[in-house]
Each structure stands twice: as structure tokens, then as C-alpha cells.
Design an enzyme around this catalytic site. Structure first.
Site, PDB file in Angstrom:
ATOM      1  CG  ASP A 108       0.509   3.236  -3.845  1.00  0.00           C
ATOM      2  OD1 ASP A 108       1.274   2.653  -3.054  1.00  0.00           O
ATOM      3  OD2 ASP A 108       0.843   3.597  -4.985  1.00  0.00           O
ATOM      4  CB  CYS A 111       4.806   1.950   0.140  1.00  0.00           C
ATOM      5  SG  CYS A 111       4.525   0.779   1.485  1.00  0.00           S
ATOM      6  CG  HIS A 141       4.817   3.863   4.228  1.00  0.00           C
ATOM      7  ND1 HIS A 141       3.888   3.738   3.221  1.00  0.00           N
ATOM      8  CD2 HIS A 141       5.678   4.832   3.819  1.00  0.00           C
ATOM      9  CE1 HIS A 141       4.167   4.601   2.252  1.00  0.00           C
ATOM     10  NE2 HIS A 141       5.258   5.261   2.584  1.00  0.00           N
ATOM     11  CG  HIS A 193     -18.050   0.104  17.707  1.00  0.00           C
ATOM     12  ND1 HIS A 193     -18.058   0.276  19.068  1.00  0.00           N
ATOM     13  CD2 HIS A 193     -19.354  -0.044  17.343  1.00  0.00           C
ATOM     14  CE1 HIS A 193     -19.299   0.241  19.515  1.00  0.00           C
ATOM     15  NE2 HIS A 193     -20.105   0.037  18.489  1.00  0.00           N
TER      16      HIS A 193
END
Length: 349
Positions: free
Chosen positions: A147, A150, A260, A340
Site C-alpha cells: 500500500d 510498507c 518493498h 504505452h
């Protein structure tokens, strides 16, 4: 002092005076790498040193604690806030990335980060752990929510009872507020040169739940709670000890996968899922075995589960035009040029 760096030709280090300026560091890095001009990135998300910072000392910017990333000038994107593409799942050669989200200050944004990418691999369900025979216990990986908070959540879970009642937990939002208040109360220490932007802007951003915490926030939490925060890198198993040398009595251990953070905990009942009974702090003087087993656990995450993302090594393909590139900078460039935003990492082994 000794400054470590990663460059196109490999890792290295330079020796430089304790009072050296950024300009002197740049000259030393050019000599060490053989590059005529360089872009120097630090922190996470990586941000490039600005020429306006060149007369500042390394101590002022906190660079003596950094492992720098060096790239030839002109071969590196000036965007520094992008996250990496997700890593491949165990069940297929590729895993589709979440489309990038729209944030105000970056061009390649919010691709799916580590915990979500790993969800397809069943890391959480596998209860990754290693035994610690020294204490007849087990060191377990506690997966943090994906989220963008971390780091705060990982550290917050180890601060229970510090500066507070014994059953007090610190939420990510509370830690953000504690960090921001400390920055605003110390304007001379946390200037725009240190933060990379005006303190008011930095603090306003840091209070937002989608802003990542990094080295500055870890250092402040370490100082305010008088705790060493040992960060173990999954890919290298290197350990970065935030607050080392400050004679703190206790340490916690978190795991960093390049995009993370997760927390490590000690349990004495096999298969324990209730985190209220986790041991998340250890005496600095008596927990070398915890660090050793943390590195062992990270090797399992790296070798058996590929639980890391390398922002310079990963190979990606555009799902729209089938372009193939390598590394974060190439992804940023492709997104900026084409618009893209559906990018997939290709598993190469």
C-alpha cells in the site's frame, strides 16, 4: 570515509575525506569509474544529485551512509520517482504489470510493487521461515501490505511499547506524522538540500499514504525511538544498520526487496500466525545470530522465490507494441515516448 557505489562496470568504492563536498566526490567517482561525466543517484526512490548541491558536504546530505548508483550522464533518466516493474511469477514466464497510475511528479508511476507481484507466488501462504537453534525458535517473514506504506508498517510493528504504553502499536499514519513533525521542528538539520525539495513540500508529500518512506524516514525513526534498524537486502543479503554506532540497546530487522519492505519476527510456537506474540526487537549485543539467520532467510527468498526486483537488471516487454528493454530507465523512456503503460517483466531463467 568510504563511499560505495554501483556503476555499469560493476560495484566499487572510493576513499574520501570526511569533510569532502559533493563536487569532490563527483571527481573521485569519475576517476574511479573512468567516466567523463556521471549522473549520481541516491536514496529510494532514487533521486539524482543536482548541480546546486555540489558545494554541500557529504555529511550535510547524509551521503556517507549511501550506496550510490552511477550512470554516464545523458544515459540516465532525470525522473527519479518511478517504481520498478513487477517480478515474474513462479507459474509462468511473465506476469502482467498493473497499469501506471497518474501522480503529479513522475512520468512512470505506481507499477505493481513487490508484495502484490509476489502474491501469485504464494509467498505469504508458504510461511517462509528458518529455524534458530541457538534459542529453539523460528525466524519468520511477516509480509507487509502493498500500500506504499510498507516501510512504515514494517518498522511500526517492531516499536510496540517504545515511547508509549506496553500495548501501543504505531500505525503507518502515526509514524508519518512523527517523522514530519520532527523534520519541521529541525529546519536547520532538514533543509531543502537534504530533502531534495522545500521542507514544507516534502512533509506535505510524506503525509500522503501513497508516498514511499526511505533512508531519511528510517534514520529519524531510529533516532526518535533509540533503536537500530537493520535492513537486509534480499538480492545481496547485505545488511544496512540504521543507527549503528549510537549505542542503542535494541534492534529490529526488516527485509528490503528493492521495492518493498517486510518485517522479520521470532516465534517460539511452530506455525504461529498471531503477530501479537511475535518477538520483533532484540538486544544489539546479543543478536548476531538473528542477523545471520535473517541473511539465510533472504537467500531463500532470493534463490528459491526470486523475491526481489532489480531496477537495473530486469528485462521487460511492452504488451502493446512488443518493444523489449532492460531496466527502469529504459521503461521510463519508452513510456514517455509512446504513452504505452502496460509493461511486463520477462523471466530470463
Amino acid at each position: 570515509m568510504q563511499i560505495r557505489y554501483k556503476a555499469p562496470q560493476g560495484a566499487g568504492k572510493v576513499e574520501i575525506d570526511d569533510g569532502a563536498t559533493v563536487s569532490q566526490l563527483v571527481d573521485a567517482l569519475k576517476a574511479s569509474t573512468g567516466l567523463a561525466d556521471v549522473t549520481i543517484k541516491y536514496g529510494w526512490p532514487p533521486k539524482a544529485l543536482d548541480i546546486r548541491q555540489y558545494e554541500a558536504s557529504l555529511q550535510e546530505l547524509g551521503l556517507q551512509r549511501e550506496s550510490l548508483t552511477i550512470a554516464p550522464a545523458g544515459n540516465s533518466s532525470t525522473n527519479t520517482s518511478a517504481t520498478a516493474a513487477p517480478i515474474p511469477s513462479a507459474e509462468g514466464s511473465r506476469e502482467t504489470a498493473q497499469k501506471t497510475n497518474d501522480r503529479k511528479d513522475t512520468s512512470l508511476l505506481g507499477t505493481q510493487s513487490m508484495a502484490t507481484a509476489q502474491g501469485g507466488m504464494g509467498i505469504k501462504d508458504q510461511n517462509i521461515s528458518v529455524s534458530m537453534p541457538e534459542t529453539a525458535s523460528t525466524l519468520v517473514l511477516r509480509i507487509m501490505p502493498d500500500d506504499n506504506s510498507c516501510m512504515f508498517t514494517a518498522v511500526g510493528g517492531a516499536l510496540r511499547g517504545l515511547r508509549s504504553a506496553a500495548d501501543k502499536n504505531y500505525s503507518a499514519h502515526e509514524l508519518r506524522r512523527i517523522v514530519v513533525d520532527h523534520i519541521l521542528e529541525n529546519p536547520q538539520k532538514y533543509s531543502a538540500a537534504i530533502l531534495g525539495k522545500q521542507p514544507a513540500v516534502y512533509c506535505r508529500n510524506m503525509l500522503q499514504p501513497d508516498t514511499w518512506g526511505g533512508e531519511i524516514e528510517l534514520a529519524i525513526i531510529s533516532e526518535l525511538f533509540a533503536i537500530e534498524i537493520s535492513v537486509v537486502d534480499v538480492k545481496t543479503t547485505n545488511v544496512w544498520r540504521v543507527g549503528e554506532g549510537n549505542d542503542y540497546e535494541m534492534r529490529c530487522v526488516i527485509v528490503y526487496s528493492n521495492v518493498h519492505y517486510d518485517r522479520l519476527a521470532e516465534v517460539f510456537v511452530e506455525g504461529q500466525e498471531e503477530m501479537d506474540f511475535d518477538v520483533t526487537r532484540w538486544a544489539v549485543d546479543g543478536s548476531d545470530h538473528v542477523i545471520a539467520h535473517a541473511k539465510e532467510l533472504c537467500r531463500i527468498l532470493r534463490d528459491e522465490h526470486h523475491y526481489f526486483t532489480s531496477t537495473s537488471d530486469f528485462i521487460v516487454q511492452c504488451d502493446i507494441c512488443k518493444w523489449v528493454g532492460q531496466g527502469q530507465d529504459s521503461v521510463i523512456k519508452h513510456v514517455n515516448q509512446t504513452g504505452h503503460q502496460s509493461i511486463t517483466e520477462i523471466k530470463t531463467s
